[in-house]
Design a protein around this motif. Structure first.
Motif, PDB file in Angstrom:
ATOM      1  N   PHE A 258       0.875  -1.174   0.000  1.00 51.76           N
ATOM      2  CA  PHE A 258       0.000   0.000   0.000  1.00 51.76           C
ATOM      3  C   PHE A 258       0.901   1.209   0.000  1.00 51.76           C
ATOM      4  CE2 PHE A 258      -2.790  -3.065   2.257  1.00 51.76           C
ATOM      5  CZ  PHE A 258      -3.867  -3.023   1.399  1.00 51.76           C
TER       6      PHE A 258
ATOM      7  N   THR B  54       3.701   0.757   2.707  1.00 61.55           N
ATOM      8  CA  THR B  54       3.597  -0.374   3.622  1.00 61.55           C
ATOM      9  C   THR B  54       3.576  -1.655   2.807  1.00 61.55           C
ATOM     10  OG1 THR B  54       1.928   1.018   4.652  1.00 61.55           O
ATOM     11  CG2 THR B  54       2.363  -1.127   5.687  1.00 61.55           C
TER      12      THR B  54
ATOM     13  N   ALA C  87       2.171  -4.988   3.132  1.00 59.12           N
ATOM     14  CA  ALA C  87       1.249  -5.691   4.015  1.00 59.12           C
ATOM     15  C   ALA C  87       1.498  -7.197   3.939  1.00 59.12           C
ATOM     16  CB  ALA C  87      -0.187  -5.361   3.642  1.00 59.12           C
TER      17      ALA C  87
ATOM     18  N   PRO D 258       0.192 -11.476  14.445  1.00 59.01           N
ATOM     19  CA  PRO D 258       0.101 -10.207  15.164  1.00 59.01           C
ATOM     20  C   PRO D 258      -0.791  -9.209  14.425  1.00 59.01           C
ATOM     21  CG  PRO D 258       2.390 -10.742  14.583  1.00 59.01           C
ATOM     22  CD  PRO D 258       1.542 -11.796  13.999  1.00 59.01           C
ATOM     23  N   SER D 259      -1.283  -8.251  15.157  1.00 53.30           N
ATOM     24  CA  SER D 259      -2.143  -7.232  14.565  1.00 53.30           C
ATOM     25  C   SER D 259      -1.389  -6.471  13.467  1.00 53.30           C
ATOM     26  CB  SER D 259      -2.588  -6.262  15.653  1.00 53.30           C
ATOM     27  OG  SER D 259      -3.481  -5.341  15.114  1.00 53.30           O
ATOM     28  N   GLY D 260      -2.062  -6.239  12.364  1.00 54.37           N
ATOM     29  CA  GLY D 260      -1.461  -5.469  11.281  1.00 54.37           C
ATOM     30  C   GLY D 260      -0.582  -6.279  10.354  1.00 54.37           C
ATOM     31  N   CYS D 261      -0.621  -7.621  10.459  1.00 58.62           N
ATOM     32  CA  CYS D 261       0.269  -8.425   9.624  1.00 58.62           C
ATOM     33  C   CYS D 261      -0.367  -8.761   8.284  1.00 58.62           C
ATOM     34  CB  CYS D 261       0.693  -9.699  10.351  1.00 58.62           C
ATOM     35  SG  CYS D 261      -0.607 -10.918  10.485  1.00 58.62           S
ATOM     36  N   GLY D 262      -1.568  -8.285   8.053  1.00 57.42           N
ATOM     37  CA  GLY D 262      -2.151  -8.468   6.722  1.00 57.42           C
ATOM     38  C   GLY D 262      -3.163  -9.590   6.615  1.00 57.42           C
ATOM     39  N   LYS D 263      -3.709 -10.017   7.732  1.00 61.98           N
ATOM     40  CA  LYS D 263      -4.682 -11.114   7.692  1.00 61.98           C
ATOM     41  C   LYS D 263      -5.963 -10.693   6.965  1.00 61.98           C
ATOM     42  CE  LYS D 263      -4.759 -11.334  12.216  1.00 61.98           C
ATOM     43  NZ  LYS D 263      -3.836 -10.217  12.545  1.00 61.98           N
ATOM     44  N   SER D 264      -6.467  -9.517   7.347  1.00 66.28           N
ATOM     45  CA  SER D 264      -7.678  -9.032   6.680  1.00 66.28           C
ATOM     46  C   SER D 264      -7.430  -8.838   5.195  1.00 66.28           C
ATOM     47  CB  SER D 264      -8.138  -7.714   7.297  1.00 66.28           C
ATOM     48  OG  SER D 264      -8.451  -7.895   8.656  1.00 66.28           O
ATOM     49  N   THR D 265      -6.264  -8.283   4.891  1.00 67.62           N
ATOM     50  CA  THR D 265      -5.915  -8.046   3.501  1.00 67.62           C
ATOM     51  C   THR D 265      -5.909  -9.360   2.718  1.00 67.62           C
ATOM     52  OG1 THR D 265      -4.544  -6.223   4.251  1.00 67.62           O
ATOM     53  CG2 THR D 265      -4.189  -6.979   2.002  1.00 67.62           C
TER      54      THR D 265
ATOM     55  N   GLN E 121     -14.596  -7.932   9.715  1.00 66.15           N
ATOM     56  CA  GLN E 121     -14.121  -7.710  11.080  1.00 66.15           C
ATOM     57  C   GLN E 121     -15.137  -6.868  11.870  1.00 66.15           C
ATOM     58  OE1 GLN E 121     -10.011  -6.691  10.999  1.00 66.15           O
ATOM     59  NE2 GLN E 121      -9.790  -6.608  13.196  1.00 66.15           N
TER      60      GLN E 121
ATOM     61  N   HIS F 264      -7.662 -14.068  16.704  1.00 67.07           N
ATOM     62  CA  HIS F 264      -6.568 -13.770  17.625  1.00 67.07           C
ATOM     63  C   HIS F 264      -6.533 -14.782  18.761  1.00 67.07           C
ATOM     64  CE1 HIS F 264      -4.783 -10.162  16.055  1.00 67.07           C
ATOM     65  NE2 HIS F 264      -5.971  -9.642  15.821  1.00 67.07           N
TER      66      HIS F 264
ATOM     67  N   ARG G 170       4.405  -7.492  10.321  1.00 69.13           N
ATOM     68  CA  ARG G 170       4.597  -6.840   9.039  1.00 69.13           C
ATOM     69  C   ARG G 170       6.060  -6.795   8.629  1.00 69.13           C
ATOM     70  NH1 ARG G 170       1.464  -2.092   9.966  1.00 69.13           N
ATOM     71  NH2 ARG G 170       3.390  -1.218  10.702  1.00 69.13           N
TER      72      ARG G 170
ATOM     73  N   GLU H 201      -4.745   4.853  12.690  1.00 70.31           N
ATOM     74  CA  GLU H 201      -5.699   3.942  12.077  1.00 70.31           C
ATOM     75  C   GLU H 201      -6.965   3.871  12.925  1.00 70.31           C
ATOM     76  OE1 GLU H 201      -3.630   0.309  11.495  1.00 70.31           O
ATOM     77  OE2 GLU H 201      -5.385  -0.617  10.633  1.00 70.31           O
TER      78      GLU H 201
HETATM   79  N1  LIG Z   1      -6.519   0.276   2.167  1.00 70.85           N
HETATM   80  C1  LIG Z   1      -5.339   0.367   2.790  1.00 70.85           C
HETATM   81  N2  LIG Z   1      -4.520   1.398   2.534  1.00 70.85           N
HETATM   82  C2  LIG Z   1      -3.316   1.498   3.134  1.00 70.85           C
HETATM   83  N3  LIG Z   1      -2.841   0.622   4.009  1.00 70.85           N
HETATM   84  C3  LIG Z   1      -3.607  -0.432   4.318  1.00 70.85           C
HETATM   85  C4  LIG Z   1      -4.905  -0.614   3.733  1.00 70.85           C
HETATM   86  N4  LIG Z   1      -5.447  -1.747   4.233  1.00 70.85           N
HETATM   87  C5  LIG Z   1      -4.526  -2.237   5.088  1.00 70.85           C
HETATM   88  N5  LIG Z   1      -3.435  -1.462   5.142  1.00 70.85           N
HETATM   89  C6  LIG Z   1      -2.215  -1.717   5.933  1.00 70.85           C
HETATM   90  O1  LIG Z   1      -1.836  -3.045   5.708  1.00 70.85           O
HETATM   91  C7  LIG Z   1      -1.432  -3.653   6.898  1.00 70.85           C
HETATM   92  C8  LIG Z   1      -2.220  -4.922   7.133  1.00 70.85           C
HETATM   93  O2  LIG Z   1      -3.566  -4.580   7.388  1.00 70.85           O
HETATM   94  P1  LIG Z   1      -4.639  -5.692   7.765  1.00 70.85           P
HETATM   95  O3  LIG Z   1      -5.906  -4.982   8.035  1.00 70.85           O
HETATM   96  O4  LIG Z   1      -4.658  -6.719   6.719  1.00 70.85           O
HETATM   97  O5  LIG Z   1      -4.056  -6.275   9.125  1.00 70.85           O
HETATM   98  P2  LIG Z   1      -4.647  -7.404  10.070  1.00 70.85           P
HETATM   99  O6  LIG Z   1      -3.651  -8.510  10.137  1.00 70.85           O
HETATM  100  O7  LIG Z   1      -6.017  -7.763   9.647  1.00 70.85           O
HETATM  101  O8  LIG Z   1      -4.683  -6.667  11.460  1.00 70.85           O
HETATM  102  P3  LIG Z   1      -5.707  -6.852  12.682  1.00 70.85           P
HETATM  103  O9  LIG Z   1      -5.381  -8.137  13.337  1.00 70.85           O
HETATM  104  O10 LIG Z   1      -5.428  -5.694  13.569  1.00 70.85           O
HETATM  105  O11 LIG Z   1      -7.077  -6.821  12.102  1.00 70.85           O
HETATM  106  C9  LIG Z   1      -1.597  -2.628   7.987  1.00 70.85           C
HETATM  107  O12 LIG Z   1      -0.339  -2.086   8.251  1.00 70.85           O
HETATM  108  C10 LIG Z   1      -2.492  -1.598   7.407  1.00 70.85           C
HETATM  109  O13 LIG Z   1      -2.140  -0.341   7.887  1.00 70.85           O
END
Ligand SMILES: Nc1ncnc2c1ncn2[C@@H]1O[C@H](COP(=O)(O)OP(=O)(O)OP(=O)(O)O)[C@@H](O)[C@H]1O
Ligand SMILES: [Mg+2]
Lengths: 264, 318
Positions: free
Chosen positions: A21, A28, A30, A49-56, A91, A201, A219, B3
């Protein structure tokens, strides 16, 4: 309507997925080179861990986010745009604030143009199953966070999708309801043969539900390891909790996750 | 950190907006009565929710919210009557309420005709402004090109004092209804576009993602998600628009007309007939109030769930 449990090929194929991103201020990464194949009927849980890109990762499979590089396939077809052979639990519950619980569940049917009577019957079954009876007409702001999440789950199950993608669906639930929902989801999975990918989690949840647990690093998100879960396909919550194999796997996961977070 | 902050802000915005489609029983809506604000609910499967307030309780709620402003108004009329009756101010400048009332009843048939003319111009202008404004808002919200081409112009056009266009409109379209309606449309258009665009843009991106995984086309997504979500914003804009439409119609009549309340106002002014002037003013305000309340009622019917979340008095611009 139910998905065929035994299907040839892979349900979900990911190879070399990288996502960056970039905004004006920063870039970043992701996900970094993530490859994972998921067989039909598998229940894969993802922890990290939080922010490691699982949702992505889930959004890429659903075709909602385009990877910077790499390939994804769903039910043996390359993912090019939003996919509709899936049920997605976000989520956040993502409910329509102006619709009651039941109407929110039926949104799925209306958007797909499904048969009304059949969808209504299925919705009632799901409402009953998830303990939402009596709240059919309640608006989202009149429901607790956990109930909202259950509405979102019912909505994702309404069309009996062959693939279910769930992003921390039970994060807002109290421990007891969460166990009940875990058991319920386990039963649904066994009965329908749906392929499930669930982000969580909770280590206990990951092990109890999964046939495979995928551990991701902080990340940029990479897959550090995948653990097969050597527990019977038919699981009972209390039994699993007291199973020594559960303990061993949970301890391993905890250790790995601890170091994954620390490395960052 | 950022965020999270963004996330919360987004959720607040989403909570402050969003809108109504059927499916929802008209609940403890516009009356703002002492209805249940939240229902956390008993554990799964146990019981239902408290009943929504009855009609009687809603009427009570309405009365409760109205007596204070009514008292203020009554005090105002008493003061006016006192000042005028004692002739602290010359009678040709400030008539007594009784004189105004007599004027209104004596000339009622004439005044009613003029009121209908202004009402007609206002309503037609408002409806056109609402339709055109909504169409423009949809175009701007859906097309990046139109957003870039049209939106700056709409914003900039707001700088032109539209009242100053009135003489030109009379030159072009004569003394009939047309210039008044056009002026009402021009003035009322802006709040509709702005609120419509804001409403359509406020859709939670996650909801749009959801719609995409449901395989829904743009039309269904608009009808089931984006439009209802935009309604609270839009209704707020319409409430502003309807009062502005009255201004447009009256100003149009000032510039050149042979009928309408604006025309009567100029006549009364010329004759130093302050009683007629006051009566005319009251009728103009009446049009504005009645139309505003109608839009309020439409809002309560269209988005009952939204009104029910808004604490307090019914007659407010949300
Ligand atoms: N649309 C976007 N634009 C910019 N950065 C993004 C976007 N979506 C996600 N990110 C970044 O990508 C990284 C991964 O985000 P993601 O939401 O996939 O994390 P996650 O593992 O689901 O975290 P959590 O456990 O907190 O839900 C984060 O650093 C986030 O800031
Ligand atoms: Mg996430």
């Amino acid at each position: 309507m139910t998905a065929a449990p035994a299907r040839a090929g892979t349900a979900i194929g990911m190879s070399g997925l990288t996502v960056r991103f970039s905004s004006r201020r920063s870039q970043t990464t992701a996900l970094d080179d993530v490859s994972l194949d998921i067989e039909p009927g598998e229940f894969v849980t993802i922890v990290g861990p939080s922010g490691c890109g699982k949702s992505t990762l889930l959004k890429i499979v659903a075709g909602l986010v385009r990877p910077t590089s790499g390939e994804v396939s769903l039910l043996d077809r390359p993912v090019k745009g939003p996919q509709k052979e899936i049920g997605f639990v976000f989520q956040k519950a993502a409910l329509l604030e102006w619709r009651g619980a039941r109407a929110n569940i039926l949104l799925q049917a209306e958007m797909r143009g499904m048969d009304r009577a059949q969808a209504a019957r299925r919705a009632d079954e799901l409402i009953e199953m998830t303990g939402l009876t009596g709240f059919e007409k309640a608006l989202p702001h009149e429901l607790s966070g956990g109930m909202q999440q259950r509405v979102a789950l019912c909505r994702a199950l309404l069309h009996s999708p062959p693939v279910l993608l769930m992003d921390e669906p039970f994060g807002a639930l109290d421990a007891l309801t969460r166990e009940q929902m875990n058991a319920e989801l386990h039963r649904i999975w066994r009965e329908t043969g749906t392929t499930v990918v669930l982000v969580t989690h909770s280590i206990a949840e990951a092990v109890f539900l999964g046939t495979r647990v995928v551990v991701m690093s902080a990340r940029p998100g990479r897959i550090i390891r995948t653990f097969p879960v050597e527990l019977p396909a038919h699981r009972d919550y209390a039994q699993v909790m007291s199973d020594p194999r559960f303990d061993r796997l949970a301890t391993d996961l905890r250790g790995l996750l601890g170091s994954a977070a620390a490395n960052h | 950190m950022t965020e999270n902050a963004l996330d919360t802000a987004g959720r607040k915005a989403a909570a402050a907006t969003a809108a109504g489609e059927s499916a929802v029983p008209a609940g403890n809506s516009s009356t703002g009565g002492p209805g249940p604000s939240t229902v956390a609910g008993p554990p799964p499967g146990v019981g239902g929710r408290p009943p929504r307030p009855t009609l009687g309780r809603r009427a009570l709620g309405l009365a409760d919210s109205l007596w204070r402003p009514a008292l203020v108004l009554a005090a105002f009329f008493a003061a006016w009557w006192f000042v005028a009756a004692q002739e602290y101010v010359p009678n040709y400048l400030v008539p007594t309420p009784v004189q105004v009332w007599t004027t209104m009843t004596d000339q009622w048939s004439e005044l009613a005709r003029h009121t209908l003319v202004t009402l007609y111009e206002t309503v037609v202008g408002f409806v056109l402004a609402a339709a055109l404004g909504l169409a423009a808002a949809v175009a701007i919200a859906y097309s990046r090109t139109l957003d870039k081409a049209l939106y700056p112009i709409v914003l900039f056009a707001q700088v032109i004092p539209k009242i100053a266009i009135a003489p030109l409109l009379v030159v072009w379209f004569g003394l009939g209804f047309t210039p008044k309606i056009i002026l009402a449309v021009l003035i009322a258009f802006f709040p509709v576009v702005i609120s419509g665009v804001a409403g359509l843009r406020s859709t939670d991106p996650e909801l749009l993602d959801l719609a995409a995984t449901m395989g829904a086309g743009p039309w269904r997504t608009f009808r089931k998600i984006r439009f209802p979500n935009a309604l609270p914003h839009l209704m707020a804009g319409l409430k502003v628009a309807v009062t502005l439409a009255v201004v447009g119609a009256v100003v149009g009549e000032f510039v050149g007309a042979s009928e309408g309340l604006g025309y009567v106002l100029l006549l009364a002014n010329g004759n130093l007939d302050s009683a007629l002037l006051f009566a005319d003013l009251i009728l103009m305000s009446g049009i504005g109030i009645v139309l505003f309340v109608l839009v309020e009622i439409a809002e309560a019917l269209l988005i009952p769930w939204h009104a029910s979340r808004r604490a307090g008095v019914p007659l407010t611009t949300s």
